[in-house]
Design an enzyme around this catalytic site. Structure first.
Site, PDB file in Angstrom:
ATOM      1  N   GLY A  19      14.872  26.658 -15.046  1.00 12.27           N
ATOM      2  CA  GLY A  19      14.722  28.181 -15.548  1.00 12.27           C
ATOM      3  C   GLY A  19      15.509  29.022 -15.483  1.00 12.27           C
ATOM      4  N   THR A  20      16.010  29.188 -13.349  1.00 10.60           N
ATOM      5  CA  THR A  20      16.623  30.083 -13.460  1.00 10.60           C
ATOM      6  C   THR A  20      18.642  29.774 -14.727  1.00 10.60           C
ATOM      7  OG1 THR A  20      16.184  30.048 -11.138  1.00 10.60           O
ATOM      8  CG2 THR A  20      18.364  30.822 -11.751  1.00 10.60           C
ATOM      9  N   ASP A  27       0.756  -0.963   0.038  1.00  4.53           N
ATOM     10  CA  ASP A  27       0.095   0.239  -0.483  1.00  4.53           C
ATOM     11  C   ASP A  27       0.880   1.258   0.043  1.00  4.53           C
ATOM     12  OD1 ASP A  27       1.205  -0.050   2.129  1.00  4.53           O
ATOM     13  OD2 ASP A  27      -0.890   0.132   3.515  1.00  4.53           O
ATOM     14  N   GLY A  28       2.361   1.119   0.035  1.00  5.66           N
ATOM     15  CA  GLY A  28       2.946   2.549  -0.422  1.00  5.66           C
ATOM     16  C   GLY A  28       3.831   2.366   0.925  1.00  5.66           C
ATOM     17  N   LYS A  53      17.341  38.157 -10.571  1.00  4.28           N
ATOM     18  CA  LYS A  53      16.882  37.145 -10.723  1.00  4.28           C
ATOM     19  C   LYS A  53      15.222  37.823 -10.318  1.00  4.28           C
ATOM     20  CE  LYS A  53      16.131  32.766  -9.164  1.00  4.28           C
ATOM     21  NZ  LYS A  53      16.056  31.399  -8.414  1.00  4.28           N
ATOM     22  N   GLN A  94      10.799  26.928   1.729  1.00  2.00           N
ATOM     23  CA  GLN A  94       9.552  26.987   2.980  1.00  2.00           C
ATOM     24  C   GLN A  94       9.786  27.707   3.733  1.00  2.00           C
ATOM     25  OE1 GLN A  94       6.794  28.124   0.745  1.00  2.00           O
ATOM     26  NE2 GLN A  94       5.356  28.794   2.688  1.00  2.00           N
ATOM     27  N   ASP A 122      24.104  27.356  -7.965  1.00  2.00           N
ATOM     28  CA  ASP A 122      23.428  28.231  -7.464  1.00  2.00           C
ATOM     29  C   ASP A 122      23.429  26.963  -6.075  1.00  2.00           C
ATOM     30  OD1 ASP A 122      21.017  29.124  -6.811  1.00  2.00           O
ATOM     31  OD2 ASP A 122      20.046  28.829  -8.646  1.00  2.00           O
TER      32      ASP A 122
HETATM   33  C1  R5P Z   1      16.131  29.570  -5.530  1.00  2.32           C
HETATM   34  O1  R5P Z   1      15.744  30.837  -4.987  1.00  2.32           O
HETATM   35  C2  R5P Z   1      16.874  28.405  -6.088  1.00  2.32           C
HETATM   36  O2  R5P Z   1      18.247  29.246  -5.127  1.00  2.32           O
HETATM   37  C3  R5P Z   1      17.170  28.746  -7.050  1.00  2.32           C
HETATM   38  O3  R5P Z   1      17.539  29.663  -7.971  1.00  2.32           O
HETATM   39  C4  R5P Z   1      15.478  27.901  -7.533  1.00  2.32           C
HETATM   40  O4  R5P Z   1      15.152  26.761  -6.934  1.00  2.32           O
HETATM   41  C5  R5P Z   1      16.421  27.164  -8.888  1.00  2.32           C
HETATM   42  O5  R5P Z   1      14.848  26.551  -9.408  1.00  2.32           O
HETATM   43  P1  R5P Z   1      14.596  26.857 -11.342  1.00  2.32           P
HETATM   44  O6  R5P Z   1      16.329  25.554 -11.454  1.00  2.32           O
HETATM   45  O7  R5P Z   1      13.664  25.632 -11.026  1.00  2.32           O
HETATM   46  O8  R5P Z   1      14.958  27.615 -11.985  1.00  2.32           O
END
Ligand code: R5P
Length: 290
Positions: A223-224, A34-35, A189, A94, A216
């Site tokens: 996306g970043t 069941d996980g 950003k 979060q 990062d």
């Molecule tokens: C956010 O502030 C983190 O430092 C990363 O820049 C972010 O989590 C990168 O997310 P994604 O690859 O979806 O752009």
């Protein structure tokens, strides 16, 4: 002190144990039909301090619960101090209420781990270090950035420009610059809190004809990095690389990053994958004996 090999980080746990010549405690784990998760320590921790090595990269919830179950099992089986080594600490982004009605997820995660028996936590490049001061036990973050920068220095990228996608990541590129020896800078950003979409503004940077490594803490959707790489290309940068502590690389993120002209994506075993080219073992081993 014994190293308990969490199922999400068995290899990293073994490397740390080998570096420190410490005894390993394997963990038998399975998921029921069941996980639900099941764990059992396959060695004694009676009277020992236990170091559980377990990252909480996807599937985060399952791995968090495994960590909590292992900590509880350690305490029930007579362990002394329980240290959780959690290279990727999920829910750490979060770390405050951004919009009305939200909660501070990472605070609940910390309370949950405390209840499970965790007495101390070590993580890697947590998103905001300040949050650790609100944990109900001592918690520390260590940085994988010098090791990542060393990877590029060994490839002959001394003097590469270290670029942060936003000002908040400047401390990261300052660390990288100490190893690479070149310059560093940041882009502007912004992320829409409702749609999650990001925008990166073009600005003047001294990158023309020079190799650039974008650093990062996390690469998630990519996306970043894609947006940053596009600007670097417009600015006439040389070869562009991307490095992070936590390469989540959701979906086709790596493919999109490479298609944006990035030569290589480098991460660590905090998110085990084929881009985990830099090992956290020496960093964590050093922290454990500090
Ligand atoms: C956010 O502030 C983190 O430092 C990363 O820049 C972010 O989590 C990168 O997310 P994604 O690859 O979806 O752009």
């Amino acid at each position: 002190m014994k190293i308990v090999l969490g199922p999400a980080s068995t290899q990293l746990g073994e490397s740390i144990a080998n570096l420190l010549s410490m005894e390993k405690v394997p963990v038998h784990f399975k998921a029921f039909p069941d996980g639900e998760n099941y764990v059992r320590l396959e060695g004694s921790v009676q009277g020992e301090d236990a170091v559980i090595v377990q990252t909480t990269s996807p599937p985060q919830d399952s791995r968090l619960l495994q960590l909590a179950l292992i900590a509880d099992a350690a305490k029930r089986n007579g362990a002394g101090r329980v240290t959780a080594v959690v290279p990727y600490l999920s829910y750490a982004r979060q770390d405050k209420v951004f919009l009305q009605g939200e909660t501070v997820s990472i605070e609940l995660v910390a309370r949950m781990l405390k209840t499970a028996g965790v007495d101390r936590l070590i993580t890697v490049n947590v998103h905001q270090e300040g949050i650790l001061g609100r944990f109900p036990f001592p918690a520390k973050t260590v940085s994988a950035i010098p090791l990542l920068a060393e990877h590029f220095r060994r490839k002959g990228l001394e003097e590469a420009f270290a670029l942060a996608p936003d000002e908040g990541a400047m401390h990261i590129v300052e660390e990288a610059k100490k190893v690479l020896g070149g310059e560093c800078g940041y882009l502007d950003k912004r992320r829409d809190r409702y749609t999650g979409l990001i925008s990166v503004e073009k600005k003047s940077l001294r990158v023309k004809g020079r190799p650039v490594v974008i650093f990062d803490d996390i690469i998630s959707t990519g996306g970043t990095i894609v947006a940053a790489a596009k600007i670097l290309k417009e600015l006439g940068a040389g070869k562009v690389y991307a490095a992070c502590a936590h390469a989540l690389l959701i979906g086709d993120a790596e493919k999109r990053i490479l298609e944006a002209g990035v030569e290589e994506v480098v991460g660590t075993e905090s998110v085990p994958s084929r881009v985990s080219k830099v090992s956290l073992a020496p960093l964590i081993a050093a922290e454990l004996v500090r």
